[in-house]
Design a protein around this motif. Structure first.
Motif, short mmCIF file in Angstrom:
data_model
loop_
_atom_site.label_atom_id
_atom_site.label_comp_id
_atom_site.label_asym_id
_atom_site.label_seq_id
_atom_site.Cartn_x
_atom_site.Cartn_y
_atom_site.Cartn_z
N ASP A 180 0.79 -1.07 -0.13
CA ASP A 180 0.13 0.01 0.00
C ASP A 180 0.89 1.39 0.07
O ASP A 180 0.26 2.31 -0.15
N THR A 208 -4.68 2.34 -6.45
CA THR A 208 -3.69 2.94 -6.89
C THR A 208 -3.63 3.78 -8.04
O THR A 208 -3.19 4.84 -7.87
N ILE A 254 4.82 5.36 -6.67
CA ILE A 254 4.10 5.45 -7.98
C ILE A 254 4.50 6.70 -8.47
O ILE A 254 4.36 7.81 -8.11
N ILE A 309 5.57 1.80 -11.09
CA ILE A 309 5.25 1.54 -9.75
C ILE A 309 6.24 0.69 -9.25
O ILE A 309 6.65 -0.38 -9.59
N TRP A 369 -5.77 -3.99 -5.32
CA TRP A 369 -4.87 -3.00 -5.16
C TRP A 369 -4.54 -2.07 -6.20
O TRP A 369 -4.42 -0.78 -5.70
#
Length: 240
Positions: free
Chosen positions: A12, A80, A16, A31, A76
């Motif tokens: 998490d 993101t 990015i 990422i 996820w």
């Protein structure tokens, strides 16, 4: 294939970056520190039974990822990509087709279409992703512009014109040399290249012209320690 939710846990706090590439300012996400246990996922990948996918032009072998990976990855990836602006707030990653993948085809055995950049789909709802699970001696992924047309992405509107122009190129220039494209050529120019880093992911619209950066001449790996191991995924987005 073993591996469950614990192994396929995503970070998490991954790093990015949203990059706009080419003349069209196309969005690409880079990422880093993606998986919490990348070594464990890589070990799982190296232990799989791989096979050639004859319905696909991928120049190597693949093994399907388990459902537990897909569930965790989509859960996820949606927030993101919403946070960095690649997805809109009501747009989600709703499906995927994902594989452990390894390049094994020698340069001399490539088909002409495997020697130029490709696109995965003209569908604007589709994205592609690569997670690198190998060392830095390998290269990453590059994105290209077709010189004759200026196209960086192939859409329903320009696909026919692109194919006509590419066919004309091939008649004038002859087939491409039997090697992986890794930089500028007579027909294509590089607009962006992402370096390979272990546990890095790159996510991009499936319609962008792209290719893995593979050294030439490429010879099939002698054993699994030489594999350019990745997870490759085709992602479907939808709106809530």
């Amino acid at each position: 294939m073993s591996g469950g939710p614990t192994l396929f846990a995503f970070n998490d706090h991954a790093e990015i970056e949203l990059v706009r590439i080419g003349r069209g300012g196309l969005k690409v996400s880079v990422i880093d520190k993606v998986l919490r246990d990348p070594e464990g996922v890589a070990a799982l990948g190296l232990a799989q039974s791989f096979a050639e996918d004859r319905g696909n032009l991928y120049p190597g072998l693949r093994a399907a990822m388990p459902d537990s990976f897909s569930t965790s990855f989509r859960a996820w990836l949606t927030p993101t990509l919403q946070r960095n602006g690649m997805l809109e707030s009501r747009q989600v990653i709703s499906g995927d087709t994902s594989f452990f993948s390894v390049v094994t085809t020698a340069s001399k055995d490539l088909r002409p279409i495997q020697c130029i950049p490709h696109y995965d789909s003209t569908d604007p709802s589709l994205f592609a992703a690569v997670i690198y699970l190998c060392g830095p001696r390998f290269s990453g992924t590059a994105f290209y512009r077709h010189r004759r047309t200026g196209y960086e992405a192939i859409t329903e509107q320009n696909a026919s014109n692109y194919q006509l122009a590419l066919n004309s190129d091939m008649r004038m220039q002859g087939p491409p040399e039997k090697q992986y494209i890794n930089g500028d050529t007579v027909l294509f120019e590089t607009v962006f290249a992402s370096e390979l880093k272990f546990n890095r992911a790159i996510v991009y619209p499936a319609r962008i012209l792209h290719a893995a950066r593979i050294e030439n001449p490429f010879h099939p790996p002698k054993d699994r320690s030489e594999w350019r191991l990745t997870v490759t995924a085709l992602l479907r987005s939808s709106r809530l």
